[in-house]
Design a protein around this motif. Structure first.
Motif, PDB file in Angstrom:
ATOM      1  N   ILE A  27       0.883  -1.167   0.000  1.00 55.14           N
ATOM      2  CA  ILE A  27       0.000   0.000   0.000  1.00 55.14           C
ATOM      3  C   ILE A  27       0.922   1.218   0.000  1.00 55.14           C
ATOM      4  CG2 ILE A  27      -1.798   1.257   1.242  1.00 55.14           C
ATOM      5  CD1 ILE A  27      -2.642  -1.486   0.017  1.00 55.14           C
ATOM      6  N   ASP A  28       0.951   1.889  -1.141  1.00 54.54           N
ATOM      7  CA  ASP A  28       1.937   2.931  -1.380  1.00 54.54           C
ATOM      8  C   ASP A  28       1.334   4.293  -1.027  1.00 54.54           C
ATOM      9  OD1 ASP A  28       3.685   4.779  -2.455  1.00 54.54           O
ATOM     10  OD2 ASP A  28       4.149   3.536  -4.213  1.00 54.54           O
ATOM     11  N   THR A  29       1.901   4.939  -0.019  1.00 53.25           N
ATOM     12  CA  THR A  29       1.385   6.256   0.373  1.00 53.25           C
ATOM     13  C   THR A  29       1.881   7.348  -0.577  1.00 53.25           C
ATOM     14  OG1 THR A  29       3.288   6.715   1.776  1.00 53.25           O
ATOM     15  CG2 THR A  29       1.398   5.650   2.822  1.00 53.25           C
ATOM     16  N   GLY A  30       2.839   7.001  -1.432  1.00 56.74           N
ATOM     17  CA  GLY A  30       3.431   8.011  -2.305  1.00 56.74           C
ATOM     18  C   GLY A  30       4.550   8.767  -1.601  1.00 56.74           C
ATOM     19  N   HIS A  31       4.634   8.587  -0.298  1.00 61.03           N
ATOM     20  CA  HIS A  31       5.690   9.262   0.464  1.00 61.03           C
ATOM     21  C   HIS A  31       6.746   8.234   0.857  1.00 61.03           C
ATOM     22  CE1 HIS A  31       2.415  12.309   1.893  1.00 61.03           C
ATOM     23  NE2 HIS A  31       2.777  12.494   0.641  1.00 61.03           N
ATOM     24  N   ASN A  32       7.454   7.758  -0.143  1.00 69.11           N
ATOM     25  CA  ASN A  32       8.366   6.648   0.110  1.00 69.11           C
ATOM     26  C   ASN A  32       9.805   7.080   0.147  1.00 69.11           C
ATOM     27  OD1 ASN A  32       6.410   4.390  -0.213  1.00 69.11           O
ATOM     28  ND2 ASN A  32       6.202   5.338  -2.222  1.00 69.11           N
ATOM     29  N   ASN A  64       1.260  18.394  10.490  1.00 69.51           N
ATOM     30  CA  ASN A  64       1.480  16.979  10.789  1.00 69.51           C
ATOM     31  C   ASN A  64       0.767  16.051   9.811  1.00 69.51           C
ATOM     32  OD1 ASN A  64       3.175  17.375  12.982  1.00 69.51           O
ATOM     33  ND2 ASN A  64       1.435  17.695  14.352  1.00 69.51           N
ATOM     34  N   ALA A  65       0.407  16.575   8.629  1.00 73.21           N
ATOM     35  CA  ALA A  65      -0.365  15.783   7.674  1.00 73.21           C
ATOM     36  C   ALA A  65       0.339  14.461   7.394  1.00 73.21           C
ATOM     37  CB  ALA A  65      -0.535  16.569   6.385  1.00 73.21           C
ATOM     38  N   SER A  66      -0.442  13.395   7.478  1.00 72.91           N
ATOM     39  CA  SER A  66       0.120  12.079   7.235  1.00 72.91           C
ATOM     40  C   SER A  66      -0.896  11.270   6.455  1.00 72.91           C
ATOM     41  CB  SER A  66       0.420  11.404   8.569  1.00 72.91           C
ATOM     42  OG  SER A  66       0.547  10.018   8.380  1.00 72.91           O
ATOM     43  N   ARG A  67      -0.401  10.355   5.647  1.00 71.99           N
ATOM     44  CA  ARG A  67      -1.332   9.490   4.908  1.00 71.99           C
ATOM     45  C   ARG A  67      -1.505   8.152   5.603  1.00 71.99           C
ATOM     46  NH1 ARG A  67      -0.051  10.646  -1.469  1.00 71.99           N
ATOM     47  NH2 ARG A  67      -1.157  12.625  -1.529  1.00 71.99           N
ATOM     48  N   PRO A  72      11.021  16.982   0.225  1.00 71.87           N
ATOM     49  CA  PRO A  72      10.617  18.300  -0.277  1.00 71.87           C
ATOM     50  C   PRO A  72       9.150  18.649  -0.044  1.00 71.87           C
ATOM     51  CG  PRO A  72      11.945  17.153  -1.902  1.00 71.87           C
ATOM     52  CD  PRO A  72      11.713  16.188  -0.782  1.00 71.87           C
ATOM     53  N   PHE A  73       8.254  17.655  -0.032  1.00 67.55           N
ATOM     54  CA  PHE A  73       6.830  17.984   0.084  1.00 67.55           C
ATOM     55  C   PHE A  73       6.404  18.247   1.533  1.00 67.55           C
ATOM     56  CE2 PHE A  73       7.337  13.390   0.182  1.00 67.55           C
ATOM     57  CZ  PHE A  73       6.713  13.080   1.374  1.00 67.55           C
ATOM     58  N   MET A  74       7.317  18.119   2.482  1.00 66.49           N
ATOM     59  CA  MET A  74       6.915  18.248   3.880  1.00 66.49           C
ATOM     60  C   MET A  74       6.883  19.699   4.326  1.00 66.49           C
ATOM     61  SD  MET A  74       8.916  14.956   5.295  1.00 66.49           S
ATOM     62  CE  MET A  74       8.320  14.891   6.951  1.00 66.49           C
ATOM     63  N   GLN A  75       5.825  20.037   5.053  1.00 66.63           N
ATOM     64  CA  GLN A  75       5.682  21.394   5.576  1.00 66.63           C
ATOM     65  C   GLN A  75       6.447  21.527   6.884  1.00 66.63           C
ATOM     66  OE1 GLN A  75       1.914  23.374   6.142  1.00 66.63           O
ATOM     67  NE2 GLN A  75       0.983  22.047   4.617  1.00 66.63           N
ATOM     68  N   GLY A 113       8.674   3.237   7.292  1.00 67.37           N
ATOM     69  CA  GLY A 113       7.280   3.328   6.889  1.00 67.37           C
ATOM     70  C   GLY A 113       7.177   4.517   5.974  1.00 67.37           C
ATOM     71  N   ASP A 114       6.028   5.136   6.011  1.00 66.00           N
ATOM     72  CA  ASP A 114       5.808   6.364   5.289  1.00 66.00           C
ATOM     73  C   ASP A 114       6.851   7.388   5.769  1.00 66.00           C
ATOM     74  OD1 ASP A 114       3.054   7.982   4.111  1.00 66.00           O
ATOM     75  OD2 ASP A 114       4.600   9.116   5.145  1.00 66.00           O
ATOM     76  N   ILE A 115       7.440   8.095   4.842  1.00 64.91           N
ATOM     77  CA  ILE A 115       8.544   8.997   5.201  1.00 64.91           C
ATOM     78  C   ILE A 115       8.106  10.095   6.174  1.00 64.91           C
ATOM     79  CG2 ILE A 115       8.297  10.656   3.285  1.00 64.91           C
ATOM     80  CD1 ILE A 115      11.377  10.412   2.929  1.00 64.91           C
ATOM     81  N   THR A 116       6.821  10.461   6.121  1.00 62.60           N
ATOM     82  CA  THR A 116       6.359  11.556   6.977  1.00 62.60           C
ATOM     83  C   THR A 116       6.302  11.188   8.447  1.00 62.60           C
ATOM     84  OG1 THR A 116       4.052  10.925   6.692  1.00 62.60           O
ATOM     85  CG2 THR A 116       4.925  12.592   5.182  1.00 62.60           C
ATOM     86  N   CYS A 117       6.343   9.916   8.738  1.00 72.18           N
ATOM     87  CA  CYS A 117       6.220   9.567  10.151  1.00 72.18           C
ATOM     88  C   CYS A 117       7.284   8.579  10.607  1.00 72.18           C
ATOM     89  CB  CYS A 117       4.825   9.055  10.478  1.00 72.18           C
ATOM     90  SG  CYS A 117       4.358   7.624   9.543  1.00 72.18           S
TER      91      CYS A 117
END
Lengths: 424, 304
Positions: free
Chosen positions: B66-71, B111-114, B231-234, B252-256
């Motif tokens: 399951i690809d969050t796109g934030h890999n 803190n947006a996360s998918r 780059p897409f992280m706020q 996991g997802d790069i954002t978290c």
């Protein structure tokens, strides 16, 4: 080649604990995790915060083990929670279960995979109904080793006489239930006396600490001397050019051991053959012992499918359709004679009908109640069933794997009960 | 530096025997079987166990990512190579598609996360592909809600988990019976700890993505956790990106995914660091810090 005891539990000990909110069980586990440095800083921070939020005066180590939200809110343990810790000597898996009578089924579940049971007794109260119940369930599930921790010794002034009185009473219970190996330790889980370090308050106790005991207790013997059993899980058919004619039987040895060249009999077909090879992945081994997941190949191409039982040339399993068992009922829907269910033993399924409830155990008095017309959730009883086709099994007292069954509701698919075959 | 814990690793054989037994029960009891593959070490160990369980036959599982796109790029390469090497089907479903279809809305803000949206994509994939069992690398030592998870965990027709009404699991009898539309999540390495997984990887010489070893990357600090920067992280005004030598403890997802400072270049060095560490691996998972019961709440509605 592996040694004669195989890999069964030499360095892995599974134990179960049962207890109610106030006997200090969660504190004991918290203490073990804390003193063996298995609690991490962030977990400790969480517990400090939660303790404060819940208005506890001190850091409450029991919060470590009470996982689900409802449990944290109500301060009770409602399910089986599994905990892990390791020392240089062993790895431990704790099945932590609630102790109240309405959670008998959870205790039975936790006990089913345990090699050892830890039973806590409040030194102020001594042996109570709950102690009897926990000890009975441990013996029913054939846990060969029990450690009785007489806890809260700090509340009785670390009094030796108090400990000895309780110990004498426990010894009677142990004799009555035929438990093979029992140990008695005076502890204070709250302050750590005799948990990891020897107590300075109880110099009269010359035995080892709780942790030292569970690190060293010998459970290897529990697995020796049972007859060779191999329930077939699945057939390995590579159908590749390299392994064109390969036909392997995958499973986990459920009793005794198998060697290359051994004569085997397949049940129910009664066909005989010899073991051609035993493999664990790419590696061939000479011998597979209880607990090992292996793949067997045979000398002859015979028809074997999932649910069949491969046995060694020793004692044959029992075969039959009219079967008695001790049973723990798990479901809110009651059990009545005449009802039909699915029965699973090992990888084998068959239909069954409940013929009779022979007696129900009163697990507080250990008395047998006859003339029972139904079973409620958490009841433990001796029942008779008839299966649609013969099943092959060992008495539970001889083999916990080939002697155990679950009963499944055909409509809801829920696991309704657990049964121990041919036990009383 | 050798850790004082786990001088002895014989228990790993029993954990492996148990996990292989579970894998084979899954193969026998279900039809459409997938291993949930994230590229993280736990799912890599699962694939290794599946390979061993059915040898010399091919494992009867597809891999589902399951690809969050934030890999992390490295993870995707690793995933593709592994699927090719094992000759197993690789299924990928994208959280972005779920968002585009309007099935879930994207979280907004700092803190947006998918992470939450992932569950919807997963349940959609399970329905679309008629999957009746998804094998996952969840371990009971990871988090307190997981401590009560069964090996065979039933999910109702909505994909929901009911922690208060789980099927009892006794001995080694696993009841995977279900009605149409329901499915199971199965966790063969339930009884493993983080250290067990690492020691097993070492013993079995299992390849891991390079992210698990020390490498240089841009990071920033948020609420006591160091996160990998993309780059897409706020960023908050006070947050500053800087480069450091780090490794990931989970992937996991790069954002978290939290990172930790490390010079560990070999598995032995990684294991020494982990054995000495005082923070659980999920302590670096931003998604768990949202509330005390964050994991339990996510699991009930279909999370991994």
């Amino acid at each position: 080649m592996k040694n004669s005891s195989g890999n069964s539990n030499k360095s892995l000990l599974r134990f179960t604990t049962a207890g109610s909110v106030d006997d200090g069980k969660s504190t004991l586990i918290g203490r073990l995790l804390y003193d063996s440095k298995s609690i991490f800083e962030d977990q400790m921070d969480h517990i400090r915060e939660s303790s404060k939020r819940l208005g506890r005066e001190e850091v409450d180590l029991s919060l470590l083990t009470d996982g689900l939200r409802a449990e944290r809110e109500q301060g009770i343990t409602i399910d089986v929670a599994y905990r892990y810790f390791a020392t240089p000597a062993r790895k431990f898996i704790i099945a932590d279960t609630p102790g109240h009578i309405q959670y008998t089924r959870n205790m039975v579940t936790g006990a089913s995979t345990a090699n050892l049971a830890v039973i806590l007794i409040d030194a102020r109260k001594g042996v109570v109904e709950q102690t009897v119940r926990h000890t009975y369930i441990s013996s029913l599930l054939r846990i060969n080793h029990i450690i009785f921790c007489v806890n809260k010794m700090d509340m009785v002034g670390f009094d030796e006489t108090r400990f000895l009185t309780i110990r004498t009473e426990l010894e009677q219970l142990v004799r009555k239930l035929g438990i093979e190996d029992a140990h008695y330790i005076p502890i204070s889980a709250k302050y750590g006396d005799n948990v990891v370090d020897p107590s300075i308050n109880m110099n009269w106790y010359s035995g080892i600490t709780f942790l030292r005991l569970i690190e060293t207790i010998d459970i290897k013997q529990d697995y020796l001397n049972s007859a060779a059993r191999f329930p077939v899980q699945t057939i390995v058919l590579p159908q590749s050019a390299e392994y064109h004619d390969y036909r392997g039987y995958a499973g986990r040895v459920a009793g005794g051991s198998f060697r290359t060249g051994d004569e085997i009999t397949v049940l129910p077909s009664l066909l005989k053959s010899k073991i051609h090879g035993i493999t664990v992945f790419e590696k061939s081994i000479d011998r597979a012992t209880t607990g090992e997941s292996v793949t067997l190949t045979l000398e002859d191409q015979i028809d074997i499918s999932r649910g069949d039982l491969i046995t060694g040339d020793g004692e044959m399993p029992l075969a039959g359709q009219d079967i008695r068992m001790m049973l723990c009922w798990f479901n809110e829907k009651p059990l009545h004679p005449g009802a039909r269910y699915l029965l699973r033993n090992n990888t084998h399924e068959s239909a069954c009908v409940i013929k009779a409830i022979n007696y129900r155990m009163n697990i507080e008095t250990l008395g047998k109640e006859t003339s029972v017309d139904g079973l409620k959730m958490n009841d433990i009883a001796n029942i008779s069933i008839k299966t649609s086709r013969p099943i092959f099994y060992d008495p539970y007292m001889k083999n916990r794997i080939t002697g155990s069954v679950i009963i499944i509701d055909e409509v809801t698919n829920e696991t309704m009960a657990a049964g121990m075959l041919d036990s009383e | 530096m050798k850790s004082t814990l786990h001088i002895n690793d014989e228990h790993l054989r029993e954990l492996e025997d148990e996990a292989i037994f579970i894998m084979r029960e899954v193969a026998a009891q279900f039809e459409k079987k997938v291993i949930l593959f994230s590229g993280g070490k736990d799912s890599i160990v699962l694939v290794h166990l599946a390979k061993k369980a059915f040898w010399p036959a091919r494992m009867p599982f597809s891999l589902l990512h399951i690809d969050t796109g934030h890999n992390f790029e490295e993870t995707l390469d690793f995933r593709n190579d592994l699927a090719r090497e094992l000759n197993v089907e690789l299924l990928v479903r994208y959280v972005q598609d779920t968002i585009n279809y309007g099935r879930v809305s994207e979280e907004k803000g700092i803190n947006a996360s998918r992470n939450k949206a992932q569950s919807v994509t997963l349940l959609d994939a399970i329905e679309e592909l008629c999957i009746d069992v998804a094998v996952g690398g969840g371990r009971r030592d990871e988090e307190k809600a997981r401590a009560k998870e069964r090996f065979f965990s039933h999910r109702n027709e909505f994909g929901h988990w009911d922690p208060k009404n789980q099927r009892p699991e006794l001995w080694n009898i696993f009841n995977g019976r279900k009605n149409v539309g329901e499915h199971f999540r199965v966790f063969p390495i339930s009884n493993w700890t983080e250290l067990d997984v690492w020691q097993y990887i070492l013993n079995e010489k299992i390849n891991l993505p390079s992210l698990y070893y020390s490498h240089r990357r841009p990071i920033f600090k948020r609420n006591d956790v160091y996160l990998a920067w993309a780059p897409f992280m706020q960023l908050k005004p006070t947050e500053e990106v800087f480069e450091a030598d780090v490794r990931c403890r989970t992937i996991g997802d790069i954002t978290c995914t939290g990172v930790s400072f490390s010079d560990a270049n070999t598995l032995e060095e990684v294991i020494s660091e982990i054995a000495a560490t005082r923070v659980t691996e999920r302590g670096g998972r931003y998604d768990d810090m949202r509330s005390e019961a964050a994991m339990e709440d996510r699991k009930k509605v279909g999370y991994f």
